[in-house]
Design an enzyme around this catalytic site. Structure first.
Site, PDB file in Angstrom:
ATOM      1  N   CYS A  66      13.935  52.102 -41.051  1.00 20.59           N
ATOM      2  CA  CYS A  66      14.654  52.640 -42.209  1.00 20.59           C
ATOM      3  C   CYS A  66      14.271  51.784 -43.404  1.00 20.59           C
ATOM      4  O   CYS A  66      13.288  51.053 -43.339  1.00 20.59           O
ATOM      5  CB  CYS A  66      16.168  52.674 -41.967  1.00 20.59           C
ATOM      6  SG  CYS A  66      16.961  51.079 -41.724  1.00 20.59           S
ATOM      7  N   GLY A  67      15.031  51.846 -44.464  1.00 24.37           N
ATOM      8  CA  GLY A  67      14.692  51.073 -45.656  1.00 24.37           C
ATOM      9  C   GLY A  67      14.682  49.574 -45.407  1.00 24.37           C
ATOM     10  O   GLY A  67      13.736  48.880 -45.763  1.00 24.37           O
ATOM     11  N   GLY A  69      15.948  48.208 -42.135  1.00 25.24           N
ATOM     12  CA  GLY A  69      15.984  47.927 -40.700  1.00 25.24           C
ATOM     13  C   GLY A  69      17.372  47.577 -40.209  1.00 25.24           C
ATOM     14  O   GLY A  69      17.650  47.629 -39.014  1.00 25.24           O
TER      15      GLY A  69
END
Length: 166
Positions: A66-67, A69
């Site tokens: 994701c952006g 983690g």
């Protein structure tokens, strides 16, 4: 080894490139848990599905992106029996497996680049916690639980003895 992979929209492109690397360069089979486009999506569902795949034996290990983690790691850790670790350098990637027996690692696409993800995935997937260590840890855990249970039994016996006197 069969590896699960999942990402939110912040990491869709990184996931696609990492997926190809895991298949073509590392020689693993991959099950893609999404997302399947760069359209906005909430990451918890992807993390839950991927971690559930690990728990149910669909895949042996998984990588979530994701952006940062962080959200993926928190979400994956909500699935009972699954251990997810956020990794950002080779040492943490190795120790995720060798110290923690993590079945899932997470990356932050806005924190590290795809080349670093490839390096970390290779490090993580090339390590396996030896069975002897797992057995030793399990034996130690059982012994500790037995000690606590015996302490509870002693405390309960003392309480009951005191209660009978009154």
């Amino acid at each position: 080894m069969k590896i699960g992979i999942g990402a939110d929209h912040n990491a869709y492109e990184a996931k696609e490139e990492l997926k190809r690397y895991v298949i073509d360069e590392l020689g693993h089979e991959v099950k893609d848990y999404g997302t399947y486009s760069a359209e906005a999506v909430d990451y918890p569902g992807i993390a839950f599905n991927t971690a559930t795949g690990v728990k149910n034996g669909e895949v042996e290990r998984a990588i979530l992106i994701c952006g940062t983690g962080i959200g993926m790691a928190i979400s994956a850790n909500k699935i009972k029996g699954v251990r997810a670790a956020q990794v950002h350098d080779p040492y943490s990637a190795e120790r995720a497996q060798m110290s923690n027996n993590a079945q899932v690692i997470t990356f932050g696409a806005k924190i590290i680049g795809v080349d670093v993800m490839k390096l970390l995935a290779k490090e993580y997937l090339s390590n396996t916690l030896p069975e002897e260590i797992l057995k030793e840890r399990l034996i130690k855990l059982v012994q500790e639980k037995r000690k606590k249970l015996n302490m509870l039994k002693i405390t309960l016996a003392k309480f009951l003895t005191t209660a009978r006197r009154k």
